[in-house]
Design an enzyme around this catalytic site. Structure first.
Site, short mmCIF file in Angstrom:
data_model
loop_
_atom_site.label_atom_id
_atom_site.label_comp_id
_atom_site.label_asym_id
_atom_site.label_seq_id
_atom_site.Cartn_x
_atom_site.Cartn_y
_atom_site.Cartn_z
N CYS A 87 45.18 -29.81 17.61
CA CYS A 87 46.17 -30.22 16.10
C CYS A 87 47.15 -29.29 15.93
O CYS A 87 48.41 -29.43 17.53
CB CYS A 87 45.41 -30.21 14.66
SG CYS A 87 46.69 -30.60 13.31
N HIS A 196 39.96 -32.37 14.27
CA HIS A 196 39.15 -30.84 14.86
C HIS A 196 37.70 -30.70 14.78
O HIS A 196 37.22 -30.81 14.20
CB HIS A 196 40.00 -30.17 13.50
CG HIS A 196 41.40 -30.17 12.89
ND1 HIS A 196 41.40 -28.57 13.06
CD2 HIS A 196 42.71 -30.87 12.14
CE1 HIS A 196 42.98 -28.78 12.81
NE2 HIS A 196 43.13 -30.14 12.61
N GLU A 198 36.18 -28.02 15.76
CA GLU A 198 36.09 -27.09 14.86
C GLU A 198 35.38 -27.33 13.50
O GLU A 198 34.24 -26.81 13.42
CB GLU A 198 37.06 -25.99 14.88
CG GLU A 198 38.06 -26.21 14.06
CD GLU A 198 38.55 -27.01 14.44
OE1 GLU A 198 40.25 -26.73 13.67
OE2 GLU A 198 38.83 -27.55 15.45
#
Length: 226
Positions: A87, A196, A198
């Site tokens: 991002c 994302h 994560e």
């Protein structure tokens, strides 16, 4: 051998701790790096996390690109260090010219937050080897300036060289050219993407584990596991 993966914190980063947790779940040691550091502390790879570095007061990532840590990251990335930009980290990589193109305001002018389906286009980078080409995964997406743009020549080069790593499925959430969600450099060690991973590393969060492969890919590559 335990791989050491550095996670850079800029003023305004907000997903650095999430990235550190993902690294830990993948079996590596997360190493916190501060934006004013020039020493990468002998890490084997670096992650530039999501957030709003320096408040996005200029173009997103434009100020972070000049942080002291980035001088070392740029030098080491050009020498082969695996670097992942997520991002805002993707925006920083583009501003640093480690990846081509730029990220612009979403074409609908609204911030978007949703689970996003992606297709893996390139499973031969340092960050994607635990996937297979054509695999479809779901990763959370949250951005206001996530539209990937580049001139037609650059887009054709990315397509022709197999450097589009991920593509949006079902809908294009931000107006990215050719539905591009992530790209890599020619060497395959630097990858940037808008969604994302994560936030999709354990079932507890409700987003599944489709993102864990980014981190296990890097760890296996670093410790020499095929």
């Amino acid at each position: 051998m335990t791989a050491r993966v550095g996670v850079v914190t800029f003023p305004g980063s907000l997903d650095d701790r999430d990235a550190q947790r993902a690294v830990r779940l993948a079996g590596a040691e997360p190493v916190a790096l501060w934006h004013r550091d020039t020493d990468l502390r002998d890490v084997d790879a670096v992650i530039l996390p999501g957030g709003f570095s320096y408040g996005d007061y200029l173009r997103c990532g434009a100020i972070a690109r000049f942080s002291p840590v980035m001088g070392t990251v740029i030098e080491r990335a050009r020498a082969g260090l695996p670097v992942l930009g997520i991002c805002n980290g993707f925006q920083v990589l583009c501003e640093a010219h480690l990846l081509p193109g730029a990220l612009t305001r979403n074409d609908h002018l609204h911030f978007i937050c949703r689970d996003q389906r992606l297709r893996v286009e390139n499973a031969d980078t340092a960050w994607t080897r635990d996937y297979t080409a054509g695999q479809e995964i779901t990763i959370p997406l949250k951005n206001g300036e996530g539209g990937y743009v580049a001139d037609e020549r650059t887009l054709d080069e990315l397509e022709g060289e197999g450097r589009v790593v991920f593509r949006y499925l079902d809908l294009n959430p931000n107006g990215s050219r050719r539905d591009i969600a992530g790209i890599t450099n020619a060497a395959g060690n630097v990858v940037g993407l808008m969604p994302h991973p994560e936030h999709a590393v354990e079932d507890l969060t409700g987003s599944g584990t489709d993102g864990l492969g980014f981190f296990t890919s890097a760890v296996k590559n670093l410790v020499g596991i095929a």
